[in-house]
Design a protein around this motif. Sequence first.
Motif, PDB file in Angstrom:
ATOM      1  N   ILE A   1      29.244  26.000  26.774  1.00 56.63           N
ATOM      2  CA  ILE A   1      29.456  27.437  26.980  1.00 56.63           C
ATOM      3  C   ILE A   1      29.417  27.768  28.474  1.00 56.63           C
ATOM      4  O   ILE A   1      28.513  27.366  29.195  1.00 56.63           O
ATOM      5  N   ASN A   2      30.432  28.496  28.925  1.00 53.90           N
ATOM      6  CA  ASN A   2      30.467  28.990  30.300  1.00 53.90           C
ATOM      7  C   ASN A   2      29.797  30.358  30.301  1.00 53.90           C
ATOM      8  O   ASN A   2      30.386  31.363  29.875  1.00 53.90           O
ATOM      9  N   TRP A   3      28.565  30.373  30.768  1.00 53.57           N
ATOM     10  CA  TRP A   3      27.763  31.596  30.645  1.00 53.57           C
ATOM     11  C   TRP A   3      28.260  32.712  31.556  1.00 53.57           C
ATOM     12  O   TRP A   3      28.089  33.903  31.244  1.00 53.57           O
ATOM     13  N   THR A   4      28.874  32.363  32.661  1.00 54.74           N
ATOM     14  CA  THR A   4      29.410  33.394  33.565  1.00 54.74           C
ATOM     15  C   THR A   4      30.543  34.163  32.900  1.00 54.74           C
ATOM     16  O   THR A   4      30.563  35.409  32.895  1.00 54.74           O
TER      17      THR A   4
ATOM     18  N   THR B   1      31.186  34.179  29.685  1.00 55.90           N
ATOM     19  CA  THR B   1      30.617  34.794  28.479  1.00 55.90           C
ATOM     20  C   THR B   1      30.000  36.152  28.794  1.00 55.90           C
ATOM     21  O   THR B   1      30.211  37.139  28.080  1.00 55.90           O
ATOM     22  N   ALA B   2      29.254  36.219  29.905  1.00 51.40           N
ATOM     23  CA  ALA B   2      28.608  37.480  30.290  1.00 51.40           C
ATOM     24  C   ALA B   2      29.641  38.544  30.655  1.00 51.40           C
ATOM     25  O   ALA B   2      29.483  39.719  30.326  1.00 51.40           O
TER      26      ALA B   2
ATOM     27  N   PRO C   1      31.088  34.562  23.553  1.00 45.89           N
ATOM     28  CA  PRO C   1      30.960  33.206  24.102  1.00 45.89           C
ATOM     29  C   PRO C   1      32.296  32.487  24.286  1.00 45.89           C
ATOM     30  O   PRO C   1      33.143  32.489  23.394  1.00 45.89           O
TER      31      PRO C   1
ATOM     32  N   GLN D   1      28.368  25.133  37.493  1.00 45.25           N
ATOM     33  CA  GLN D   1      29.436  25.743  36.710  1.00 45.25           C
ATOM     34  C   GLN D   1      30.695  24.885  36.714  1.00 45.25           C
ATOM     35  O   GLN D   1      31.478  24.903  35.769  1.00 45.25           O
TER      36      GLN D   1
ATOM     37  N   TYR E   1      20.247  25.043  33.742  1.00 46.88           N
ATOM     38  CA  TYR E   1      21.645  24.802  34.113  1.00 46.88           C
ATOM     39  C   TYR E   1      22.089  23.369  33.810  1.00 46.88           C
ATOM     40  O   TYR E   1      23.094  22.921  34.348  1.00 46.88           O
TER      41      TYR E   1
END
Length: 275
Positions: free
Chosen positions: A50-53, A55-56, A61, A189, A253
């Motif tokens: 999952i790329n949280w950046t 996603t946010a 997601p 990332q 991370y």
Amino acid sequence: MNAALKALQLKARHQVYTLLSGHNLSKLHGEGYDFSELREYQIGDDIRKINWTITAKLGKPYIKELHANRELSVVVAAFMDASLYFGPGKAKQEKLTEVATLLGYAAQQNSDLFTGLSYTKESTNATPPTKQLYHIEQFSKTLFEASLLNTSLDYHTAVQDLFRRLHKPSLLFVLSDFLEEVDLSLLSQKHEVIAVVIRDREEEMPKRLGEVTLSSPQDKKKMDTYFGQRSIEKYLAKLKENDEKLAEHFARYDIRSVKIFTDDEVVSKLVGLFV
């Protein structure tokens, strides 16, 4: 060439061609590094992708898909300042150089592209992406001979610069003693980041010194004090706090790490990363 540096390089090369034989650096990563696409998360996908950046930003997601790449991009980035100036001689600086040199030789032996970068207060040095021993050994020489006394590195600026320089997703080794707060989230990332923590054992197990004048290697400040058991306990509490934050950061991370002391055999510690 400096005799000590030459001996260090010969030792590293011997270890790569004998002890590290069969432990290919490509085993350190999973599916490759070439970015393919971002897509919405589906049930059954590995949550580590999952790329949280993204996603946010998008509110749902997304995962990053990678496709296999036979030629690995191996990057060694050394963050260096006067905190490495600890112990007899330049023990921490020399151990950092040994680690970087060994990784360079291993990349070359595996026919992977190697890039070396060193960050100090005074300069940033970088090799071109290379498979040539000449560039690896020049990088080794730069690390070994760097003048670090009375310097302090801006880690935030160094990380930002490193992110801008590295266009190809890579296996990125970050070498430092990590005694200052270093945020590697931006690098994680895009790259698979492995933190190599260089320490001297006396930093983690200090001895009573009694009345002593302590001198900061970073800014020349001196302090007359009594360094006894109480001082040791306060120091160790701060070190523990630093290292717990570091471990939490790495876990958040998905950054792997290994600690190498100045009296350790480097190759045995690095082999542990392949297991």
